[in-house]
Design a protein around this motif. Structure first.
Motif, PDB file in Angstrom:
ATOM      1  N   ASN A   5      54.395  43.236  85.682  1.00 39.67           N
ATOM      2  CA  ASN A   5      54.986  44.256  86.266  1.00 39.67           C
ATOM      3  C   ASN A   5      56.054  43.778  87.376  1.00 39.67           C
ATOM      4  OD1 ASN A   5      53.833  44.068  89.094  1.00 39.67           O
ATOM      5  ND2 ASN A   5      52.096  43.907  87.923  1.00 39.67           N
ATOM      6  N   VAL A   6      57.012  44.718  87.732  1.00 43.09           N
ATOM      7  CA  VAL A   6      57.944  44.490  88.693  1.00 43.09           C
ATOM      8  C   VAL A   6      57.845  45.774  89.768  1.00 43.09           C
ATOM      9  CG1 VAL A   6      59.517  43.005  87.356  1.00 43.09           C
ATOM     10  CG2 VAL A   6      59.670  45.407  87.299  1.00 43.09           C
ATOM     11  N   SER A   7      58.009  45.519  91.022  1.00 42.14           N
ATOM     12  CA  SER A   7      58.364  46.492  91.896  1.00 42.14           C
ATOM     13  C   SER A   7      59.448  46.313  92.984  1.00 42.14           C
ATOM     14  CB  SER A   7      56.969  46.448  92.879  1.00 42.14           C
ATOM     15  OG  SER A   7      55.923  46.624  92.077  1.00 42.14           O
ATOM     16  N   ALA A   8      59.771  47.226  93.750  1.00 47.17           N
ATOM     17  CA  ALA A   8      60.893  47.027  94.868  1.00 47.17           C
ATOM     18  C   ALA A   8      60.348  48.161  95.729  1.00 47.17           C
ATOM     19  CB  ALA A   8      62.238  47.427  94.106  1.00 47.17           C
ATOM     20  N   THR A   9      60.687  48.198  96.923  1.00 50.05           N
ATOM     21  CA  THR A   9      60.392  48.806  97.998  1.00 50.05           C
ATOM     22  C   THR A   9      61.645  49.123  98.764  1.00 50.05           C
ATOM     23  OG1 THR A   9      58.109  48.060  98.180  1.00 50.05           O
ATOM     24  CG2 THR A   9      58.843  49.356 100.226  1.00 50.05           C
ATOM     25  N   LEU A  10      61.927  50.434  99.245  1.00 53.18           N
ATOM     26  CA  LEU A  10      62.786  50.819 100.215  1.00 53.18           C
ATOM     27  C   LEU A  10      62.284  51.810 101.037  1.00 53.18           C
ATOM     28  CD1 LEU A  10      66.014  50.499 100.271  1.00 53.18           C
ATOM     29  CD2 LEU A  10      66.066  52.764  99.248  1.00 53.18           C
ATOM     30  N   ASN A 147      68.200  50.166  92.619  1.00 57.20           N
ATOM     31  CA  ASN A 147      69.289  51.076  92.422  1.00 57.20           C
ATOM     32  C   ASN A 147      68.661  52.341  92.286  1.00 57.20           C
ATOM     33  OD1 ASN A 147      71.239  49.290  92.266  1.00 57.20           O
ATOM     34  ND2 ASN A 147      71.296  49.047  90.415  1.00 57.20           N
ATOM     35  N   SER A 148      67.498  52.531  91.758  1.00 57.82           N
ATOM     36  CA  SER A 148      66.787  53.795  91.575  1.00 57.82           C
ATOM     37  C   SER A 148      66.350  54.349  92.641  1.00 57.82           C
ATOM     38  CB  SER A 148      65.689  53.487  90.579  1.00 57.82           C
ATOM     39  OG  SER A 148      66.010  53.419  89.223  1.00 57.82           O
ATOM     40  N   LEU A 149      65.912  53.557  93.560  1.00 50.89           N
ATOM     41  CA  LEU A 149      65.289  53.813  94.858  1.00 50.89           C
ATOM     42  C   LEU A 149      66.582  54.404  96.058  1.00 50.89           C
ATOM     43  CD1 LEU A 149      62.397  51.180  95.525  1.00 50.89           C
ATOM     44  CD2 LEU A 149      62.265  53.706  95.136  1.00 50.89           C
TER      45      LEU A 149
END
Length: 157
Positions: A5-10, A147-149
Motif C-alpha cells: 500500500n502507499v499513502s499520502a497526507t495533506l 496530486n490527488s490530495l
C-alpha cells in the motif's frame, strides 16, 4: 513481506464535513484524480453507505480498450471521517469482479476549518491471477496521491 500500500497526507484548509462532501460526490472524482484516467461518473448520486456501487468511465492508453468502465463498491463509510471503495469491472454476465485494490480517505479534523486527509491505495488483496497479467502495483507514479490530495484541497477550499 513487502509493503502493498502507499499513502499520502495533506492538510486541507476546509472543515472535515466539506472535504467529505466532495469525496462522497462522484461528479468531483474526475477533477480530484491525479492521473487523468478518471473521465466521467456514470452514477452521479452521492455516496451514502457501505455496499453502494458507482460506475465511472475511465481512459488509460495502456488499457487494451483505451476507454473502459469501472465499478466501485463503497467499503468504508463513516460520515466526515472515512470513505473508501474497491474497484472492479462488470463481467459479461452482469456480475462484478473486484481486482483486489482499494482507495481510502481518512479525515482528521485539526480545527473547525482544517482537516488532515490521508489517501491510501492498497493492493494487498490482489489475487495471483491478476498479478500474473503483468500489472505493476501501484499502477501510477509516486506523485499521484499527493496530486490527488492537492486537487481535493482546491475543490474543498
Amino acid at each position: 513481506m513487502p509493503r502493498e500500500n502507499v499513502s499520502a497526507t495533506l492538510s486541507v484548509a476546509a472543515p472535515a464535513a466539506k472535504v467529505f462532501a466532495v469525496l462522497a460526490d462522484p461528479t468531483t472524482h474526475p477533477t480530484i484524480d491525479g492521473t487523468g484516467w478518471v473521465q466521467e461518473p456514470v452514477d452521479r448520486a452521492p455516496l451514502t453507505a457501505v455496499g453502494q456501487t458507482f460506475r465511472v468511465d475511465m481512459h488509460h492508453a495502456a488499457h487494451p480498450d483505451g476507454d473502459y468502465r469501472v465499478v466501485n463498491e463503497v467499503r468504508a463509510f463513516t460520515a466526515n471521517r472515512t470513505i473508501g471503495w474497491a474497484t472492479g469491472y462488470e463481467k459479461d454476465d452482469g456480475e462484478v469482479e473486484f481486482g483486489g485494490w482499494t482507495w481510502r480517505y481518512d479525515l482528521a479534523p485539526t480545527s473547525r476549518t482544517g482537516t488532515d486527509v490521508t489517501l491510501t491505495y492498497d493492493w494487498s488483496a490482489v489475487p495471483q491471477h491478476v498479478r500474473d497479467r503483468g500489472i505493476t502495483f501501484p499502477p501510477f507514479g509516486p506523485d499521484h496521491l499527493i496530486n490527488s490530495l492537492r486537487h481535493l484541497a482546491g475543490i474543498a477550499a
